[in-house]
Design a protein around this motif. Sequence first.
Motif, PDB file in Angstrom:
ATOM      1  N   PRO A 175      33.260   9.480  -5.645  1.00 47.00           N
ATOM      2  CA  PRO A 175      32.437   9.914  -6.777  1.00 47.00           C
ATOM      3  C   PRO A 175      30.953   9.628  -6.588  1.00 47.00           C
ATOM      4  CG  PRO A 175      34.444   8.876  -7.566  1.00 47.00           C
ATOM      5  CD  PRO A 175      34.413   8.679  -6.082  1.00 47.00           C
ATOM      6  N   ALA A 176      30.620   8.540  -5.908  1.00 48.97           N
ATOM      7  CA  ALA A 176      29.205   8.240  -5.670  1.00 48.97           C
ATOM      8  C   ALA A 176      28.559   9.314  -4.796  1.00 48.97           C
ATOM      9  CB  ALA A 176      29.064   6.867  -5.007  1.00 48.97           C
ATOM     10  N   ILE A 177      29.275   9.759  -3.762  1.00 45.49           N
ATOM     11  CA  ILE A 177      28.758  10.820  -2.897  1.00 45.49           C
ATOM     12  C   ILE A 177      28.634  12.126  -3.677  1.00 45.49           C
ATOM     13  CG2 ILE A 177      29.257  12.228  -0.860  1.00 45.49           C
ATOM     14  CD1 ILE A 177      30.593   9.769   0.368  1.00 45.49           C
ATOM     15  N   VAL A 178      29.625  12.422  -4.524  1.00 46.36           N
ATOM     16  CA  VAL A 178      29.563  13.633  -5.342  1.00 46.36           C
ATOM     17  C   VAL A 178      28.353  13.590  -6.262  1.00 46.36           C
ATOM     18  CG1 VAL A 178      30.712  14.940  -7.162  1.00 46.36           C
ATOM     19  CG2 VAL A 178      32.050  14.045  -5.253  1.00 46.36           C
ATOM     20  N   ALA A 179      28.145  12.443  -6.926  1.00 44.10           N
ATOM     21  CA  ALA A 179      27.008  12.320  -7.847  1.00 44.10           C
ATOM     22  C   ALA A 179      25.681  12.441  -7.106  1.00 44.10           C
ATOM     23  CB  ALA A 179      27.090  10.981  -8.580  1.00 44.10           C
ATOM     24  N   LEU A 223      27.017  18.373   0.729  1.00 37.25           N
ATOM     25  CA  LEU A 223      27.046  16.919   0.658  1.00 37.25           C
ATOM     26  C   LEU A 223      27.895  16.462  -0.527  1.00 37.25           C
ATOM     27  CD1 LEU A 223      25.869  14.486   2.158  1.00 37.25           C
ATOM     28  CD2 LEU A 223      23.955  14.526   0.564  1.00 37.25           C
ATOM     29  N   ALA A 224      27.716  17.120  -1.675  1.00 40.52           N
ATOM     30  CA  ALA A 224      28.514  16.768  -2.849  1.00 40.52           C
ATOM     31  C   ALA A 224      29.998  17.033  -2.600  1.00 40.52           C
ATOM     32  CB  ALA A 224      28.024  17.562  -4.059  1.00 40.52           C
ATOM     33  N   CYS A 225      30.310  18.136  -1.905  1.00 39.72           N
ATOM     34  CA  CYS A 225      31.706  18.472  -1.614  1.00 39.72           C
ATOM     35  C   CYS A 225      32.367  17.453  -0.694  1.00 39.72           C
ATOM     36  CB  CYS A 225      31.798  19.859  -0.994  1.00 39.72           C
ATOM     37  SG  CYS A 225      31.391  21.203  -2.135  1.00 39.72           S
ATOM     38  N   THR A 226      31.558  16.770   0.117  1.00 39.12           N
ATOM     39  CA  THR A 226      32.120  15.761   1.015  1.00 39.12           C
ATOM     40  C   THR A 226      32.880  14.698   0.234  1.00 39.12           C
ATOM     41  OG1 THR A 226      30.298  16.090   2.573  1.00 39.12           O
ATOM     42  CG2 THR A 226      31.571  14.064   2.803  1.00 39.12           C
ATOM     43  N   GLY A 227      32.329  14.291  -0.908  1.00 39.47           N
ATOM     44  CA  GLY A 227      32.978  13.250  -1.697  1.00 39.47           C
ATOM     45  C   GLY A 227      34.299  13.675  -2.296  1.00 39.47           C
ATOM     46  N   LEU A 228      34.570  14.986  -2.334  1.00 39.39           N
ATOM     47  CA  LEU A 228      35.835  15.488  -2.871  1.00 39.39           C
ATOM     48  C   LEU A 228      36.922  15.575  -1.806  1.00 39.39           C
ATOM     49  CD1 LEU A 228      34.412  18.419  -5.047  1.00 39.39           C
ATOM     50  CD2 LEU A 228      35.051  16.123  -5.817  1.00 39.39           C
ATOM     51  N   ARG A 286      39.742  14.729   0.880  1.00 42.36           N
ATOM     52  CA  ARG A 286      40.778  13.685   0.942  1.00 42.36           C
ATOM     53  C   ARG A 286      41.435  13.619   2.311  1.00 42.36           C
ATOM     54  NH1 ARG A 286      38.133  12.180  -2.201  1.00 42.36           N
ATOM     55  NH2 ARG A 286      38.484  11.682  -4.413  1.00 42.36           N
ATOM     56  N   HIS A 287      40.889  14.361   3.255  1.00 46.89           N
ATOM     57  CA  HIS A 287      41.409  14.310   4.630  1.00 46.89           C
ATOM     58  C   HIS A 287      40.220  14.176   5.577  1.00 46.89           C
ATOM     59  CE1 HIS A 287      43.307  15.483   8.416  1.00 46.89           C
ATOM     60  NE2 HIS A 287      44.466  15.198   7.830  1.00 46.89           N
ATOM     61  N   PRO A 288      40.306  13.280   6.572  1.00 45.52           N
ATOM     62  CA  PRO A 288      39.164  13.072   7.470  1.00 45.52           C
ATOM     63  C   PRO A 288      38.658  14.356   8.125  1.00 45.52           C
ATOM     64  CG  PRO A 288      40.794  11.354   7.811  1.00 45.52           C
ATOM     65  CD  PRO A 288      41.410  12.352   6.865  1.00 45.52           C
ATOM     66  N   ALA A 289      39.571  15.246   8.551  1.00 46.22           N
ATOM     67  CA  ALA A 289      39.146  16.470   9.231  1.00 46.22           C
ATOM     68  C   ALA A 289      38.304  17.335   8.304  1.00 46.22           C
ATOM     69  CB  ALA A 289      40.360  17.249   9.728  1.00 46.22           C
ATOM     70  N   LEU A 290      38.681  17.420   7.034  1.00 44.05           N
ATOM     71  CA  LEU A 290      37.913  18.219   6.079  1.00 44.05           C
ATOM     72  C   LEU A 290      36.547  17.605   5.830  1.00 44.05           C
ATOM     73  CD1 LEU A 290      37.715  20.566   4.112  1.00 44.05           C
ATOM     74  CD2 LEU A 290      38.861  19.149   2.390  1.00 44.05           C
ATOM     75  N   ALA A 291      36.489  16.288   5.676  1.00 44.74           N
ATOM     76  CA  ALA A 291      35.211  15.616   5.459  1.00 44.74           C
ATOM     77  C   ALA A 291      34.281  15.812   6.646  1.00 44.74           C
ATOM     78  CB  ALA A 291      35.442  14.123   5.205  1.00 44.74           C
ATOM     79  N   VAL A 292      34.825  15.713   7.860  1.00 45.99           N
ATOM     80  CA  VAL A 292      34.014  15.906   9.071  1.00 45.99           C
ATOM     81  C   VAL A 292      33.485  17.338   9.129  1.00 45.99           C
ATOM     82  CG1 VAL A 292      34.140  16.055  11.591  1.00 45.99           C
ATOM     83  CG2 VAL A 292      35.081  14.070  10.412  1.00 45.99           C
ATOM     84  N   ALA A 293      34.337  18.309   8.786  1.00 48.63           N
ATOM     85  CA  ALA A 293      33.910  19.714   8.820  1.00 48.63           C
ATOM     86  C   ALA A 293      32.789  19.967   7.808  1.00 48.63           C
ATOM     87  CB  ALA A 293      35.099  20.626   8.531  1.00 48.63           C
ATOM     88  N   ILE A 294      32.922  19.396   6.614  1.00 54.67           N
ATOM     89  CA  ILE A 294      31.886  19.597   5.591  1.00 54.67           C
ATOM     90  C   ILE A 294      30.576  18.941   6.026  1.00 54.67           C
ATOM     91  CG2 ILE A 294      31.231  19.113   3.206  1.00 54.67           C
ATOM     92  CD1 ILE A 294      34.198  19.239   2.474  1.00 54.67           C
ATOM     93  N   LEU A 295      30.652  17.732   6.569  1.00 55.12           N
ATOM     94  CA  LEU A 295      29.436  17.054   7.030  1.00 55.12           C
ATOM     95  C   LEU A 295      28.805  17.791   8.208  1.00 55.12           C
ATOM     96  CD1 LEU A 295      30.463  13.302   6.744  1.00 55.12           C
ATOM     97  CD2 LEU A 295      28.671  14.483   5.452  1.00 55.12           C
ATOM     98  N   PHE A 296      29.619  18.428   9.027  1.00 61.37           N
ATOM     99  CA  PHE A 296      29.089  19.266  10.105  1.00 61.37           C
ATOM    100  C   PHE A 296      28.236  20.388   9.508  1.00 61.37           C
ATOM    101  CE2 PHE A 296      29.176  22.817  13.020  1.00 61.37           C
ATOM    102  CZ  PHE A 296      29.033  22.238  14.268  1.00 61.37           C
ATOM    103  N   GLY A 297      28.759  21.026   8.451  1.00 59.46           N
ATOM    104  CA  GLY A 297      27.993  22.075   7.779  1.00 59.46           C
ATOM    105  C   GLY A 297      26.725  21.543   7.138  1.00 59.46           C
ATOM    106  N   PHE A 305      33.822   4.955   2.063  1.00 62.71           N
ATOM    107  CA  PHE A 305      34.482   6.244   1.809  1.00 62.71           C
ATOM    108  C   PHE A 305      35.593   6.484   2.817  1.00 62.71           C
ATOM    109  CE2 PHE A 305      34.413  10.973   2.489  1.00 62.71           C
ATOM    110  CZ  PHE A 305      35.081  11.306   1.318  1.00 62.71           C
ATOM    111  N   ALA A 306      35.361   6.139   4.079  1.00 65.71           N
ATOM    112  CA  ALA A 306      36.389   6.329   5.102  1.00 65.71           C
ATOM    113  C   ALA A 306      37.631   5.494   4.792  1.00 65.71           C
ATOM    114  CB  ALA A 306      35.838   5.954   6.475  1.00 65.71           C
ATOM    115  N   GLU A 307      37.409   4.274   4.296  1.00 68.93           N
ATOM    116  CA  GLU A 307      38.543   3.389   4.035  1.00 68.93           C
ATOM    117  C   GLU A 307      39.269   3.750   2.740  1.00 68.93           C
ATOM    118  OE1 GLU A 307      39.457  -1.382   3.251  1.00 68.93           O
ATOM    119  OE2 GLU A 307      37.471  -0.720   3.941  1.00 68.93           O
ATOM    120  N   HIS A 308      38.508   3.896   1.661  1.00 65.68           N
ATOM    121  CA  HIS A 308      39.147   4.067   0.350  1.00 65.68           C
ATOM    122  C   HIS A 308      39.385   5.530  -0.015  1.00 65.68           C
ATOM    123  CE1 HIS A 308      38.586  -0.196  -0.400  1.00 65.68           C
ATOM    124  NE2 HIS A 308      37.305  -0.080  -0.092  1.00 65.68           N
ATOM    125  N   GLY A 309      38.557   6.439   0.474  1.00 66.24           N
ATOM    126  CA  GLY A 309      38.717   7.838   0.119  1.00 66.24           C
ATOM    127  C   GLY A 309      39.538   8.635   1.100  1.00 66.24           C
TER     128      GLY A 309
END
Length: 433
Positions: A395-399, A319-324, A326-337, A265-269
Amino acid sequence: MLRRLALDIGPLRDSRPFRNVFIARTVSVFGIGMLAVSVPVQVYALTGSTVQVGAVSAAEGFALLAGFLWGGVLADRQDRRRLMLRARTASGIAFALLALNAFLPSPSSAALYVLAAWDGLATGVAVTALLAATPALVGPDKLVAAGALNALTVRLGSMLSPALGGLVVSAFGVGWNYAAAAAGTLGTLGLLTSLPPLEPARAGGADDAAGEADGAGGAEAESRPLKSIGGGLRFVASHRVVGSLMLLGLLFMVAGGIPVLMPAFAEHGLGGGPSTVGLLYAAPACGAVLASVTSGWAGSVRAPGLALLAASVAGFVLLACTGLARHPALAVAILFGYGFAASVEEILRYGLIQSHTPDSHLGRVNSLWAAQETGGTAVGSLGAGALGRYLAPGPAIVAYGTVSAVLALVLALTLTTLRTATLAPAPAPESDR
């Protein structure tokens, strides 16, 4: 408000036995983290084989799982203080032997398999005995606070101990890493020696009907551990609150396989590299630490079961929102939550399990909880990896997160007993006693 949110350190302040156990557990967590670094490093240095690195980790993992289950049986039959002392002594000896092996001119790779499994078995027994003994060391109103303190120790240990182990290995070598872990582990035996006797209650009356329907006596059950584990399983299956908590916990542990998808996900997403992967892995742990240090409210919440279910659904939605993202900072913030919500769920689940489980079953129920976490994460990793073969990482993380959120919502709507559960369960009817 700040006082209400701040981590409740009452168990450490008011109970010297719990304080001693807490220190011993903290040292143990750091020892395990240092072992998790030094054993793979040494195995790879000796063999040059990633297969053998994986095999050693698997041997330790299976031994840890066996230690949880065996320790649960023992913790419901023997003095939990003596059990902790024996298990921590065995673990300290394993560290010492690992150090001795590392200082040899030609270290044995076979010894690493044996000693890693030895330490895993001893650690499983020690952790189970400690969890079973905690309710006797703190008051019923401090169970959630004790759970938050234990969770904080585990989270900080998982964040800091691998880094500490890596520094020691880099500066002095794996032998001194093992030696430091051995010294710390054996040094805590004095703290455990000062504990009062912690004999478990014997099952009787309602407890027998729920978990020991076979009617076996203590000695017989101890000589037949599988039958005793079966008694613990029957108790969990028959108790509406504890059984519901285990079911929900299994869902959370299976969802713990998501980290398998993070490198891709870090590489492709997200278009990131190894540093992004590290941030994605660290974010949930950081959120969990914040949840622990602001958990003062959890011990006085009026509907802990409802709050737990709400945290579960919210965590899986995040967790589902993490897969959506598209910026590392946003993904990190969501995973923090997500880590924050998951830690709230874990803290409340700990308090409810301890308060609703009779003392005669605390060892086995806690062992099943620990085994569930270990085995559930492995199953979740396999599931997430298989899903990643058919879907892109995002999409796998979202699913994965969406399915988990839907299942958690279904449980929240159907588990009426858990929604209304409190941290002070009603006493059993006189006829049951």
